[in-house]
Motif scaffolding. Structure first.
Motif, PDB file in Angstrom:
ATOM      1  N   PHE A   1       0.674  -1.244   0.361  1.00 39.52           N
ATOM      2  CA  PHE A   1       0.367  -0.195  -0.063  1.00 39.52           C
ATOM      3  C   PHE A   1       1.071   1.176  -0.169  1.00 39.52           C
ATOM      4  O   PHE A   1       1.657   1.091   0.284  1.00 39.52           O
ATOM      5  CB  PHE A   1      -1.378  -0.083   1.286  1.00 39.52           C
TER       6      PHE A   1
ATOM      7  N   GLU B   1      -5.902   4.957   3.134  1.00 38.47           N
ATOM      8  CA  GLU B   1      -4.129   5.253   2.756  1.00 38.47           C
ATOM      9  C   GLU B   1      -4.754   7.028   1.895  1.00 38.47           C
ATOM     10  O   GLU B   1      -3.766   7.711   1.611  1.00 38.47           O
ATOM     11  CB  GLU B   1      -3.296   4.574   2.142  1.00 38.47           C
TER      12      GLU B   1
ATOM     13  N   VAL C   1      -9.029  -9.415  11.320  1.00 36.55           N
ATOM     14  CA  VAL C   1      -8.688 -10.780  11.037  1.00 36.55           C
ATOM     15  C   VAL C   1      -7.439 -10.864   9.958  1.00 36.55           C
ATOM     16  O   VAL C   1      -7.899  -9.767   8.697  1.00 36.55           O
ATOM     17  CB  VAL C   1     -10.206 -11.011  10.057  1.00 36.55           C
ATOM     18  N   GLU C   2      -6.539 -11.142   9.711  1.00 41.17           N
ATOM     19  CA  GLU C   2      -5.866 -10.566   9.039  1.00 41.17           C
ATOM     20  C   GLU C   2      -4.620 -11.773   8.896  1.00 41.17           C
ATOM     21  O   GLU C   2      -4.611 -12.709   9.891  1.00 41.17           O
ATOM     22  CB  GLU C   2      -4.491  -9.876  10.035  1.00 41.17           C
ATOM     23  N   ALA C   3      -4.481 -12.543   7.587  1.00 42.04           N
ATOM     24  CA  ALA C   3      -3.989 -13.894   7.206  1.00 42.04           C
ATOM     25  C   ALA C   3      -1.959 -13.557   7.115  1.00 42.04           C
ATOM     26  O   ALA C   3      -1.893 -14.755   7.073  1.00 42.04           O
ATOM     27  CB  ALA C   3      -4.414 -14.325   5.620  1.00 42.04           C
TER      28      ALA C   3
ATOM     29  N   GLN D   1       0.126  -3.613  11.503  1.00 35.73           N
ATOM     30  CA  GLN D   1      -1.409  -3.167  12.543  1.00 35.73           C
ATOM     31  C   GLN D   1      -0.648  -3.127  13.643  1.00 35.73           C
ATOM     32  O   GLN D   1      -1.248  -2.088  14.465  1.00 35.73           O
ATOM     33  CB  GLN D   1      -1.891  -4.592  11.541  1.00 35.73           C
TER      34      GLN D   1
ATOM     35  N   ASN E   1     -12.607  -2.989   4.099  1.00 35.31           N
ATOM     36  CA  ASN E   1     -11.949  -2.083   2.654  1.00 35.31           C
ATOM     37  C   ASN E   1     -11.008  -3.636   2.021  1.00 35.31           C
ATOM     38  O   ASN E   1     -10.522  -3.848   2.438  1.00 35.31           O
ATOM     39  CB  ASN E   1     -11.828  -1.048   2.651  1.00 35.31           C
ATOM     40  N   GLU E   2     -11.934  -3.716   0.778  1.00 35.61           N
ATOM     41  CA  GLU E   2     -10.590  -3.659  -0.170  1.00 35.61           C
ATOM     42  C   GLU E   2     -10.068  -5.731   0.148  1.00 35.61           C
ATOM     43  O   GLU E   2      -9.243  -5.884   0.377  1.00 35.61           O
ATOM     44  CB  GLU E   2      -9.452  -3.024  -1.132  1.00 35.61           C
TER      45      GLU E   2
ATOM     46  N   ALA F   1      -9.493  -9.627  -2.664  1.00 37.38           N
ATOM     47  CA  ALA F   1      -8.471 -10.022  -2.701  1.00 37.38           C
ATOM     48  C   ALA F   1      -8.953 -11.500  -2.888  1.00 37.38           C
ATOM     49  O   ALA F   1      -7.449 -12.474  -2.599  1.00 37.38           O
ATOM     50  CB  ALA F   1      -7.255  -9.187  -2.028  1.00 37.38           C
TER      51      ALA F   1
HETATM   52  N1  SAH Z   1      -8.470  -2.967   4.064  1.00 33.60           N
HETATM   53  C1  SAH Z   1      -7.068  -2.351   3.598  1.00 33.60           C
HETATM   54  C2  SAH Z   1      -5.717  -3.714   2.936  1.00 33.60           C
HETATM   55  C3  SAH Z   1      -6.952  -4.052   2.106  1.00 33.60           C
HETATM   56  S1  SAH Z   1      -5.656  -4.499   0.924  1.00 33.60           S
HETATM   57  C4  SAH Z   1      -7.153  -1.102   3.075  1.00 33.60           C
HETATM   58  O1  SAH Z   1      -8.163  -0.826   2.576  1.00 33.60           O
HETATM   59  O2  SAH Z   1      -5.680  -0.294   3.291  1.00 33.60           O
HETATM   60  C5  SAH Z   1      -6.089  -7.330   1.611  1.00 33.60           C
HETATM   61  C6  SAH Z   1      -5.978  -6.740   3.330  1.00 33.60           C
HETATM   62  O3  SAH Z   1      -6.680  -8.430   3.188  1.00 33.60           O
HETATM   63  C7  SAH Z   1      -4.696  -7.488   3.107  1.00 33.60           C
HETATM   64  O4  SAH Z   1      -4.831  -6.843   5.063  1.00 33.60           O
HETATM   65  C8  SAH Z   1      -4.577  -8.580   3.021  1.00 33.60           C
HETATM   66  O5  SAH Z   1      -3.400  -9.337   4.150  1.00 33.60           O
HETATM   67  C9  SAH Z   1      -5.973  -9.791   3.580  1.00 33.60           C
HETATM   68  N2  SAH Z   1      -6.023 -10.950   3.848  1.00 33.60           N
HETATM   69  C10 SAH Z   1      -6.437 -11.087   2.189  1.00 33.60           C
HETATM   70  N3  SAH Z   1      -6.516 -12.567   2.053  1.00 33.60           N
HETATM   71  C11 SAH Z   1      -6.694 -12.706   3.458  1.00 33.60           C
HETATM   72  C12 SAH Z   1      -7.444 -13.604   3.759  1.00 33.60           C
HETATM   73  N4  SAH Z   1      -7.610 -14.553   3.517  1.00 33.60           N
HETATM   74  N5  SAH Z   1      -7.578 -14.444   5.597  1.00 33.60           N
HETATM   75  C13 SAH Z   1      -7.145 -12.871   5.720  1.00 33.60           C
HETATM   76  N6  SAH Z   1      -7.136 -11.956   5.531  1.00 33.60           N
HETATM   77  C14 SAH Z   1      -6.711 -11.759   4.387  1.00 33.60           C
END
Ligand code: SAH
Length: 350
Positions: free
Chosen positions: A42, A53, A114-116, A124, A152-153, A157
Motif C-alpha cells: 500500500f 490511505e 482478521v488478518e492472514a 497493524q 475495505n478491499e 483479494a
Molecule cells: N483494508 C486495507 C487493506 C486491503 S488489502 C486497506 O483498505 O488499506 C487486503 C488485506 O486483506 C490485506 O491486509 C491482506 O493481507 C488481507 N487478506 C487477504 N486475504 C486474506 C484472507 N484470506 N484472510 C485474512 N486476511 C486476508
C-alpha cells in the motif's frame, strides 16, 4: 521467472493445471513468496493506494457510522469491533480516533483483526499500539455477541474461479503450462457450476466469475448479525453483477499481465455484490461517493481545509475528489451494509 512461477510450474508439471483460485491464493498468500507475505503493497511505495490511505476522512466517517449504528441498536456492551484484512491498520486507527468522543463506545469494544499475513499483523500492531487488538485467522474465530464490522478491499483479494460458457456447456478456466510458461486453458466440460444468478443468466460465450470465499465470509458475518445483532460495512470495487474477466494484476502502480509475475504483483477481481447481498438478513447497497456524501464528507472536508494551505490543501482537495467523484472511486466502489432484519437502517443510506 519469479521464484513462485518456478514452484507453480513444477507443481503443474507434476499434478496438472490449477484453478485460477489456486493460482490467486498462491500468488497472494504463499508463506514465503506470496505478495501479502513479502511486501508492503500500500501507499506511494507500494502497488496501489486504498481509500483509508488516501484520506483520514474515509475512516473517520465510517467510524462514526459504526458508532451511530451501535447507538441505534441500544449501545450493547460488550461488543466486537472487527476489521477484515486491515492492511496497515490505518482505517482502524482513524475509526478509533474519530469515535473517542462517543460515550461508552471504546470501553465496550473488543477489537479483533482478521488478518492472514504475519508481516502485516506486525504493521497493524505498531499502528494500533495502545488499543490492545486481538488477531484471528478466520471469521469463525470472532467472539459470539454483537458484531460491528468493517472490510475495505478485503473481498477483492479473495481467490475467484472463472468459468466459460461455450457450445460444450461450462468449462473452468485453468492455469497450465505451454513451452514452460504459465498460460490459461480450459478444463473438460463440467457437469455442475455454482447456482447463482450470474450463472443462471449467462449467455453462450460468457465468462463468469465466482468468489466462493467472499460468499462464505458474508454468510458467516450475516449469521452472527442475525443472531446477536450488529452491522457490517463491506466496501469494494465492483458492481451488482459485473460480467466477464475482471482478474487484474497491478505491479508498481501499473497494470500487469496476471500470469507474468506471480508473487510480485497484486491480484484482484471485481466484487459481484448480488450473490453476497442475497446472504444478508437485510442490507443496503449504494455507491461509495453517495454513502460518503450522506455521512457528511463535504462538511468534514471543509472543516479540515480550514487549517491547510498550499500543497497540503491541494492534496486534501484531490483526496476528497478521488474518494467521492463518479469519474474516480466514487462510483466504481460500492458499499454493502448488512444488518439484521428488524434493525434500524444503517447510517449512510437513503
Ligand atoms: N483494508 C486495507 C487493506 C486491503 S488489502 C486497506 O483498505 O488499506 C487486503 C488485506 O486483506 C490485506 O491486509 C491482506 O493481507 C488481507 N487478506 C487477504 N486475504 C486474506 C484472507 N484470506 N484472510 C485474512 N486476511 C486476508
Amino acid at each position: 521467472m519469479t521464484p513462485l512461477a518456478r514452484l507453480l510450474a513444477e507443481r503443474i508439471r507434476e499434478t496438472g493445471p490449477i484453478t485460477v483460485a489456486d493460482y490467486m491464493a498462491e500468488c497472494l498468500l504463499h508463506p514465503v513468496h506470496g505478495y501479502y507475505s513479502t511486501r508492503e503493497p500500500f501507499g506511494a511505495a507500494g502497488d496501489f493506494t486504498t481509500a483509508p490511505e488516501i484520506s483520514q476522512m474515509f475512516g473517520e466517517l465510517l467510524g462514526l457510522a459504526l458508532a451511530q449504528a451501535w447507538l441505534d441498536r441500544g449501545a450493547p456492551a460488550p461488543f466486537t469491533l472487527a476489521e477484515l484484512g486491515p492492511g496497515r491498520g490505518t482505517l482502524m486507527a482513524d475509526i478509533l480516533r474519530a469515535t473517542r468522543g462517543v460515550p461508552g463506545f471504546h470501553a465496550a469494544a473488543r477489537l479483533v483483526l482478521v488478518e492472514a499475513s504475519p508481516r502485516l499483523r506486525e504493521v497493524q500492531a505498531a499502528t494500533l499500539s495502545g488499543h490492545a487488538p486481538n488477531w484471528a485467522d478466520r471469521i469463525d474465530e470472532l467472539p459470539n455477541g454483537p458484531l460491528f464490522l468493517i472490510a475495505n478491499e478485503f473481498l477483492d483479494a479473495l481467490p475467484i474461479r472463472q468459468f466459460q460458457h461455450g457450445p460444450q456447456g461450462w468449462q473452468e478456466r485453468l492455469v497450465g503450462l505451454r513451452d514452460e510458461a504459465l498460460t490459461f486453458g480450459l478444463s473438460a466440460p463440467l457437469s455442475q457450476v455454482p447456482d447463482t444468478p450470474a450463472f443462471r443468466n449467462a449467455p453462450e460465450g460468457a465468462l463468469v466469475e465466482d468468489n466462493l470465499p467472499a460468499r462464505i465470509s458474508v454468510a458467516e458475518v450475516s449469521a452472527r448479525i442475525a443472531r446477536h445483532g450488529g452491522v457490517a460495512y463491506w466496501i469494494d470495487y465492483g458492481g451488482w453483477r459485473s460480467k466477464g474477466d475482471t482478474l487484474q494484476a497491478l505491479r508498481r502502480h501499473a497494470p500487469d499481465d496476471p500470469l507474468a509475475h506471480p508473487g510480485e504483483a497484486d491480484l484482484t477481481a471485481h466484487v459481484d455484490f448480488e450473490p453476497l447481498a442475497a446472504l444478508a438478513p437485510a442490507f443496503a447497497y449504494d455507491e461509495q461517493g453517495a454513502v460518503l456524501a450522506r455521512l457528511g464528507i463535504d462538511a468534514r472536508a471543509e472543516r479540515l481545509a480550514r487549517s491547510l494551505s498550499g500543497a497540503a490543501l491541494e492534496s486534501h482537495r484531490a483526496a476528497h475528489h478521488r474518494l467521492t467523484h463518479p469519474s474516480d472511486m466514487g462510483s466504481l466502489f460500492k458499499v454493502l451494509a448488512v444488518t439484521s432484519a428488524s434493525a434500524p437502517p444503517p447510517p449512510g443510506f437513503a
